[in-house]
Design an enzyme around this catalytic site. Structure first.
Site, PDB file in Angstrom:
ATOM      1  N   LEU A 545      -7.980   1.681  -1.314  1.00  0.00           N
ATOM      2  CA  LEU A 545      -7.619   1.981  -2.692  1.00  0.00           C
ATOM      3  C   LEU A 545      -6.764   0.892  -3.319  1.00  0.00           C
ATOM      4  O   LEU A 545      -6.796   0.691  -4.527  1.00  0.00           O
ATOM      5  CB  LEU A 545      -6.857   3.312  -2.758  1.00  0.00           C
ATOM      6  CG  LEU A 545      -7.664   4.563  -2.413  1.00  0.00           C
ATOM      7  CD1 LEU A 545      -6.750   5.768  -2.319  1.00  0.00           C
ATOM      8  CD2 LEU A 545      -8.742   4.811  -3.443  1.00  0.00           C
ATOM      9  N   GLY A 546      -5.993   0.206  -2.519  1.00  0.00           N
ATOM     10  CA  GLY A 546      -5.133  -0.844  -3.053  1.00  0.00           C
ATOM     11  C   GLY A 546      -4.124  -1.302  -2.019  1.00  0.00           C
ATOM     12  O   GLY A 546      -4.127  -0.838  -0.885  1.00  0.00           O
ATOM     13  N   GLN A 547      -3.261  -2.206  -2.430  1.00  0.00           N
ATOM     14  CA  GLN A 547      -2.288  -2.793  -1.502  1.00  0.00           C
ATOM     15  C   GLN A 547      -0.950  -2.932  -2.193  1.00  0.00           C
ATOM     16  O   GLN A 547      -0.872  -3.328  -3.356  1.00  0.00           O
ATOM     17  CB  GLN A 547      -2.779  -4.167  -1.027  1.00  0.00           C
ATOM     18  CG  GLN A 547      -1.910  -4.784   0.055  1.00  0.00           C
ATOM     19  CD  GLN A 547      -2.593  -5.959   0.732  1.00  0.00           C
ATOM     20  OE1 GLN A 547      -3.758  -6.211   0.482  1.00  0.00           O
ATOM     21  NE2 GLN A 547      -1.875  -6.655   1.568  1.00  0.00           N
ATOM     22  N   GLY A 549       3.611  -3.538  -1.400  1.00  0.00           N
ATOM     23  CA  GLY A 549       4.507  -4.449  -0.731  1.00  0.00           C
ATOM     24  C   GLY A 549       4.610  -4.235   0.768  1.00  0.00           C
ATOM     25  O   GLY A 549       4.886  -5.161   1.519  1.00  0.00           O
ATOM     26  N   PHE A 550       4.384  -2.988   1.240  1.00  0.00           N
ATOM     27  CA  PHE A 550       4.570  -2.696   2.652  1.00  0.00           C
ATOM     28  C   PHE A 550       3.265  -2.385   3.371  1.00  0.00           C
ATOM     29  O   PHE A 550       3.276  -2.037   4.535  1.00  0.00           O
ATOM     30  CB  PHE A 550       5.531  -1.514   2.829  1.00  0.00           C
ATOM     31  CG  PHE A 550       6.920  -1.832   2.375  1.00  0.00           C
ATOM     32  CD1 PHE A 550       7.500  -3.060   2.682  1.00  0.00           C
ATOM     33  CD2 PHE A 550       7.636  -0.924   1.629  1.00  0.00           C
ATOM     34  CE1 PHE A 550       8.785  -3.342   2.261  1.00  0.00           C
ATOM     35  CE2 PHE A 550       8.924  -1.215   1.210  1.00  0.00           C
ATOM     36  CZ  PHE A 550       9.494  -2.428   1.521  1.00  0.00           C
ATOM     37  N   VAL A 553      -3.278   1.022   1.172  1.00  0.00           N
ATOM     38  CA  VAL A 553      -3.528   2.444   0.975  1.00  0.00           C
ATOM     39  C   VAL A 553      -5.031   2.694   1.016  1.00  0.00           C
ATOM     40  O   VAL A 553      -5.802   1.972   0.377  1.00  0.00           O
ATOM     41  CB  VAL A 553      -2.946   2.935  -0.373  1.00  0.00           C
ATOM     42  CG1 VAL A 553      -3.213   4.423  -0.541  1.00  0.00           C
ATOM     43  CG2 VAL A 553      -1.458   2.660  -0.431  1.00  0.00           C
ATOM     44  N   LYS A 567      -1.250   5.648   3.646  1.00  0.00           N
ATOM     45  CA  LYS A 567      -0.548   4.373   3.524  1.00  0.00           C
ATOM     46  C   LYS A 567      -0.334   3.820   4.933  1.00  0.00           C
ATOM     47  O   LYS A 567       0.334   4.438   5.764  1.00  0.00           O
ATOM     48  CB  LYS A 567       0.794   4.525   2.813  1.00  0.00           C
ATOM     49  CG  LYS A 567       1.487   3.179   2.535  1.00  0.00           C
ATOM     50  CD  LYS A 567       2.972   3.345   2.272  1.00  0.00           C
ATOM     51  CE  LYS A 567       3.226   4.061   0.985  1.00  0.00           C
ATOM     52  NZ  LYS A 567       4.680   4.106   0.671  1.00  0.00           N
ATOM     53  N   ASP A 664      12.732   3.103  -8.090  1.00  0.00           N
ATOM     54  CA  ASP A 664      11.522   2.295  -8.319  1.00  0.00           C
ATOM     55  C   ASP A 664      10.516   3.067  -9.158  1.00  0.00           C
ATOM     56  O   ASP A 664       9.322   3.071  -8.884  1.00  0.00           O
ATOM     57  CB  ASP A 664      10.887   1.893  -6.987  1.00  0.00           C
ATOM     58  CG  ASP A 664       9.921   0.706  -7.142  1.00  0.00           C
ATOM     59  OD1 ASP A 664      10.011   0.011  -8.174  1.00  0.00           O
ATOM     60  OD2 ASP A 664       9.091   0.492  -6.257  1.00  0.00           O
TER      61      ASP A 664
END
Length: 858
Positions: A545-547, A549-550, A553, A567, A664
């Site tokens: 689904l995406g990326q 900082g850690f 996903v 995650k 955040d």
């Protein structure tokens, strides 16, 4: 005066209708309708070669329908009905293209619109005079630009909205990008009432896609998955040269079934018949002038859905038709003897995982594939190895049988709705205890009472022994507390250490590895790593689904069908361990409809995984900052999102057991569920405050530039008011559709906050509204939200409202609101900003996207 007005209106309507009828009669063309023409109930359009015809029909003269039928077949065979649930009440009415050229509309005698087409591409409309409606030889009625013949650019087409018939070239399935579903639904009464009936044929794209025949909310027939040549449950589906050719398409954008006709003189259609509850393929026999039933389903007892229950297989050549798989016996012997196999079968011998074997079954209809593991790149050997290693795997097979077979489909629960064929079907590998692979029939010939009793007694003894060892193991394991990162110890059981009990972890785990669990359990379960691997298709790129900082996903689906977002923390990151613990520690104790729900985690095999509920609409930034998608966010939806975020933040600050500062809050950390309800996510940076604590100071400033308050970015001071600042930025972004970071106005002198403030003091605040939002919206409501946003981003923390005040101001039109002061914004671009994540990561939208901005405190 009222009587005169009524008389004039009636006269106008009569004259208008009369003139319309006169001009339409003399101007209608053969296969097209222009914007200046109308189609009356006594007129028709014919396709260019005269195959299909569009017009009106009625069975009673009191209900008239706009429909398409075969022109040269004597008795009218209707294949599509526009206004099936909203008929004309008499023969006075007409069809035309609307004034904007975006839709076709059906008008009754009172000039009321009783039916209208939808037009997804209407934003590209230019002049209404360049549009026409055309009936094609395929039977497709299309609205298009005059010079546009590309089907992908049609403004509207009837093929996207089938009724009870699937014609060649029609798609039955899903467009996953637009969420458009195409399926066929029967008439209420055959040849009498075309309104929506109870019988429907729909494609389910979950797992390995297959198509189901439904009667209301009950499945009555299943096609089986597509195996590269045909549906697994339709061995008769053999393509014939120059005749009917079948096709099944699946990718990340579309999943659909369609067919084509090689011989243009042959008419064939797929049809749902409500009089006999059947799905039928009909072909027109020219010599006899009748529709021939070429194929139909369900055609026998074995076509009935779940006829023989779990682990039962249906065979019309056997007596009785229901048989248990080898290594199984009937669950309900009495019902089985009475020819009722719906309870299915149970194992003769419990599985032992490592020593289990697989029995190959040939020529079978594969079990239901809604909740399965699918990997199209694996071969059969790799598939078998993976199934062998996963103790919860009950069977596997190739996805496609062409070219020697390819792909992997694995079942992790009951095998349901199987059928044995003399020919056709495909191979299925079923997991059995090693002792059962070489045993006898294991069908329904299991009346040996002594054998059954021995199995039961032995099974009970084995269960008691296993439970004894389990409780001893559990007692020892609970003495271990996780104080650092989990290390790999060489085996599945030894690698699983538990997090600290005060962090909310459950010490319970499914020993079978099936991954089955109660999703409403407040305790946080530890997921088996293999279960998560299977759910995410081995962390494939297609599931990504995406990326952040850690880590990355992934989207996944558990065995029991729940969709999840996983995650996966990066092994190479020097950060993330504390954030991992922090997120688990907080989310397990927080329950609110506007906070994302953490379902569990895995800390096995040197992996750290967080498992969340899956949000169908992903993150807010993926829609809000997309030039095309943001138009779907009308004002009511945006206001609802703003209010939901406010309630979630109020819960964190005041109403939860803990006082949480998120630190955040940003658009990419706001997730949207199926109904577009917002949920705050990503608590890796969050901090807990004491009951009397108002602020704290840190030397490690984390967050995302553009959302951080001045006192936090400059001095490392954070409090509830720093979250309020981030919320204010979000409000202004949601209203404007623009990012605060990256938005510069008037030669880069002002960012979004500065621009909003300038418009406010000039009295032009409504100019901030996103131009793609459209009407209608409440000006007072928008102005109230802009004022709230500006109050939240004021430079001095003490001037900003609390979230309780914010919620009150948003929900009440009478709440008093102070005038905002100068916001904390920067002039021009800050050249000193640094970001630990890449710019591409910050731009992407994900589920639970993490972005960390690292600044030195000044």
């Amino acid at each position: 005066m009222g009587c005169v007005t009524t008389l004039l209106s009636s006269t106008f309507l009569f004259c208008f209708s009369t003139l319309l009828i006169f001009f339409s009669t003399i101007s209608i063309s053969q296969d097209t309708l222009t914007t200046s023409q109308s189609l009356l109930t006594n007129q028709t359009l014919s396709s260019p070669k005269g195959i299909f015809e569009l017009g009106f029909f009625s069975y009673t003269n009191s209900s008239w329908y706009l429909a398409i039928w075969y022109k040269n077949i004597d008795h009218k065979t209707v294949v599509w009905v526009a206004n099936r649930d909203t008929p004309l009440e008499n023969s006075t009415g007409f069809l035309k293209i609307d004034d904007k050229g975006n839709n076709i509309i059906l008008i009754d005698q009172s000039l009321n619109t009783i039916w209208s087409s939808s037009s997804p591409n209407q934003t590209t409309t230019t002049s209404t005079r360049n549009k026409l409606l055309q009936l094609l030889d395929s039977g497709n009625l299309v609205l298009r630009e005059v010079n546009e013949n590309d089907p992908s650019k049609f403004l509207w087409q009837s093929f996207d909205y089938p009724t009870d018939t699937l014609l060649p070239g029609m798609k039955l399935g899903w467009n996953l990008d637009t969420r458009m579903e195409r399926h066929i639904t029967s008439w209420r009464i055959k040849d009498q009432d075309p309104s929506t009936g109870d019988l429907s044929f729909k494609l389910n794209y979950n797992g390995l896609p297959e198509i189901f025949l439904w009667n209301k909310d009950q499945i009555i027939y299943r096609s089986g998955p597509w195996n590269g040549e045909r549906f697994s449950g339709v061995p008769e589906m053999e393509p014939v040269t120059d005749s009917i050719k079948f096709m099944f398409h699946v990718d990340e954008h579309e999943v659909y079934y369609t067919f084509s006709i090689g011989n243009q003189s042959l008419f064939s259609r797929l049809y749902v018949d409500p009089s006999v509850d059947e799905l039928q393929r009909l072909t027109w026999i020219q010599s006899t002038q009748v529709w021939n039933k070429f194929w139909y389903a369900p055609k026998d007892q074995c076509d009935d859905y779940r006829e023989c229950g779990p682990f039962g297989i249906c065979d019309t050549n056997a007596s009785p038709v229901c048989q248990c798989l080898k290594g199984f016996h009937p669950k309900n012997q009495q019902a089985w003897n009475l020819r009722d196999g719906s309870d299915g079968c149970v194992r003769n011998t419990e599985l032992k995982c490592e020593s289990d074997k697989f029995l190959v079954m040939q020529n079978v209809k594969l079990p239901e594939t809604t909740f399965v593991f699918v990997n199209r790149s694996m071969d059969l050997v790799e598939c078998g190895d993976l199934c062998q290693r996963n103790c919860s795997c009950t069977g596997y097979a190739n996805i496609e049988i062409t070219n020697g077979g390819s792909g992997c489909v694995m079942w992790n629960g009951e095998l349901i709705d199987m059928r044995q064929y003399p020919e056709g079907g495909q191979d299925l590998y079923v997991r059995l205890a090693a002792s059962d692979v070489g045993s006898g029939s294991g069908s329904n010939n299991t009346n040996d009472t002594a054998k059954v009793a021995g199995i039961v007694v032995g099974g009970v003894a084995l269960i008691l022994l296993v439970f004894g060892f389990f409780f001893l193991w559990k007692k020892r394991k609970l003495q271990c507390l996780l104080k650092g990162e989990t290390k790999h110890r060489g085996s599945l059981e030894r690698s699983h250490e538990f997090l600290m009990p005060e962090m909310g972890f459950s010490s319970k785990r499914d020993q079978s590895g099936s991954g089955e669990r109660n999703m409403d359990d407040l305790e946080l379960p530890l997921f088996d790593f293999n279960t998560v691997t299977m759910a995410t298709n081995n962390f494939s790129e297609e599931s990504k689904l995406g990326q952040g900082g850690f880590g990355v996903v992934y989207k996944g689906r558990l065995i029991e069908g729940h969709e999840i977002a996983v995650k996966r923390l990066s092994k190479n990151s020097g950060q993330g361990i504390e954030e991992f613990k922090n997120e688990v520690k907080l989310l397990v104790k927080l329950q609110h409809r506007n906070l994302v729900r953490l379902l569990g985690c895995s800390i096995q095999m040197e992996e750290k995984l967080l498992v969340y509920e899956y949000m169908e609409n992903r993150s807010l930034d993926g829609i809000l900052f997309d030039k095309v998608k943001r138009s779907s966010l009308d004002w009511q939806m945006r206001f609802s999102i703003i209010s939901g975020i406010a309630r979630g933040l109020l819960y964190l600050h005041h109403d939860s057991r803990l006082r949480i500062i998120h630190r955040d809050l940003k658009a990419s950390n706001i997730l949207l569920d199926r109904e577009m309800n917002p949920k705050i996510s990503d608590f890796g940076m969050a901090r807990i405050f004491g009951a009397d604590q108002t602020e704290a100071n840190t030397m490690r400033v984390v967050g995302t530039y553009g959302y951080m308050s001045p006192e936090y970015a400059m001095d490392g001071i954070f409090s509830m008011k720093s979250d309020v600042f981030s919320f204010g930025v979000l409000v202004l972004e949601i209203i404007s559709g623009k990012k605060n970071r990256g938005f510069y106005y008037a030669n880069k002198e002002l960012n979004l906050l500065g621009h909003s403030w300038k418009l406010w003091i000039e009295g032009n605040a409504l100019e901030l509204i996103d131009s793609s939002m459209g009407d209608p919206y409440s000006q007072s409501e928008v102005l109230r939200c802009i004022q709230v946003g500006l109050l939240c981003v004021q430079e001095h923390a003490e001037d900003r409202p609390t979230m309780s005040s914010v919620v009150l101001m948003l929900s009440s039109e009478t709440a008093s609101m102070p005038q905002p002061k100068n916001p904390g914004f920067c002039l021009g671009r800050n050249l000193t900003e640094t970001d630990s994540s890449t710019s591409k990561q910050d731009e992407s939208f994900t589920v639970n996207h993490v972005t960390v901005t690292m600044l030195d405190a000044r």
